[in-house]
Motif scaffolding. Structure first.
Motif, PDB file in Angstrom:
ATOM      1  N   SER A   1      19.491   4.383  -8.950  1.00  0.00           N
ATOM      2  CA  SER A   1      20.646   5.273  -9.030  1.00  0.00           C
ATOM      3  C   SER A   1      21.896   4.404  -8.937  1.00  0.00           C
TER       4      SER A   1
ATOM      5  N   ASN B   1      15.113   3.679  -2.605  1.00  0.00           N
ATOM      6  CA  ASN B   1      16.411   4.343  -2.704  1.00  0.00           C
ATOM      7  C   ASN B   1      17.579   3.369  -2.914  1.00  0.00           C
TER       8      ASN B   1
ATOM      9  N   LEU C   1      26.741  11.283 -15.591  1.00  0.00           N
ATOM     10  CA  LEU C   1      27.467  10.496 -14.600  1.00  0.00           C
ATOM     11  C   LEU C   1      28.933  10.880 -14.445  1.00  0.00           C
TER      12      LEU C   1
ATOM     13  N   LYS D   1      18.577   2.515 -14.936  1.00  0.00           N
ATOM     14  CA  LYS D   1      18.019   3.824 -14.597  1.00  0.00           C
ATOM     15  C   LYS D   1      16.519   3.852 -14.888  1.00  0.00           C
TER      16      LYS D   1
ATOM     17  N   GLU E   1      26.163   3.852  -7.718  1.00  0.00           N
ATOM     18  CA  GLU E   1      27.392   4.205  -7.007  1.00  0.00           C
ATOM     19  C   GLU E   1      28.539   3.513  -7.719  1.00  0.00           C
TER      20      GLU E   1
ATOM     21  N   LYS F   1      20.481   1.280  -4.695  1.00  0.00           N
ATOM     22  CA  LYS F   1      21.427   1.631  -5.754  1.00  0.00           C
ATOM     23  C   LYS F   1      22.008   0.361  -6.381  1.00  0.00           C
TER      24      LYS F   1
END
Length: 281
Positions: free
Chosen positions: A86, A43, A118, A81, A88, A45
């Protein structure tokens, strides 16, 4: 207005001249889909640091309608990607990301699709001061270009704290075209972390030339390569050829010509950094 004069916009700023747009703004990109040998499955980013200030005042008082360059934002992100990350988005104030929409590659379906995906993140980014200063959960920092990266990011203390933290953690820090100007924030509130680092960026030589063809409406108030060299960085290029330089955790590219390549080069570094951080927990 002549073909080589910048074009005034409704808000009193200036966009590049028709001649410059014809010569320099591409409707498609050189994006090639990634062949990913190892993908991040967690997970983590990528922190995408953009400008929320698109109005850049030149030395003659005229205002350039700038922001981040769409190709420089989206081409690397397509590769990140594909590598499993992902994003931020973060800006100095938390205000919406400013993009140079006059430079958008309107016939590139990959870029257009990612832009639509996005849009909510660009409209509501995180304020840089609200990003976890320990950078937990982040694989790296990405600083896309466009002259807007020179407006308020180089003096942003919150960004400086994050850059020094990334340096201490050896997290990949990726800066493209005028994005390296934002590295100057590293001197705000602490010691500049990139002294002695090799890098490339959009060249001062070209930036001095572009007012003559109406890309920008006057001379820049300062030059990024000159400023980076004063801080001890080894920035050698004097033109834009799509060159990419990797020095330790720092990855730099010289222009939009390097946007695809820098994504390909940096994606495996981000995967390695994320996996290493996850395994150390």
């Amino acid at each position: 207005m002549g073909c080589c004069n910048s074009t005034a916009t409704a808000d009193g700023a200036y966009e590049p001249s028709p001649f410059t747009k014809f010569a320099a703004v591409k409707q498609t990109t050189d994006y090639k889909e990634s062949v990913v040998s190892k993908k991040h499955s967690g997970n983590y980013k990528v922190l995408v640091v953009c400008t929320d200030e698109g109005r850049f005042e030149m030395a003659n008082g005229k205002v350039f309608s700038s922001g981040n360059h769409p190709t420089e934002v989206y081409l690397p992100l397509l590769h990140f990607k594909a590598a499993g990350f992902s994003f931020e988005f973060a800006t100095a104030s938390g205000g919406p990301v400013a993009l140079e929409m006059w430079a958008f590659p309107t016939k590139d379906r990959h870029v257009s699709a990612l832009h639509e995906e996005l849009k909510p993140l660009l409209a509501s980014p995180t304020a840089l001061a609200s990003v976890d200063p320990a950078l937990k959960g982040y694989a790296g920092i990405f600083l896309p270009g466009g002259h807007g990266a020179m407006v308020n990011l180089p003096s942003c203390g919150a960004l400086g704290n994050l850059l020094r933290a990334a340096h201490e953690l050896s997290l990949p820090t990726i800066a493209l075209c005028h994005g390296p100007a934002a590295l100057l924030a590293g001197r705000e509130g602490g010691e500049f972390p990139y002294k002695g680092y090799k890098a490339v960026s959009f060249s001062d030589k070209t930036d001095k030339f572009t007012p003559s063809i109406g890309y920008i409406p006057g001379p820049l108030p300062w030059l990024q390569q000159e400023a980076l060299r004063k801080e001890g960085m080894l920035v050698a290029n004097e033109s834009e050829k799509g060159e990419i330089v990797v020095d330790r955790e720092l990855v730099t590219g010289d222009s939009p010509l390097a946007a695809n390549g820098i994504g390909l080069r940096a994606a495996p570094m981000l995967v390695e950094a994320a996996d290493s951080a996850a395994n150390s927990m």
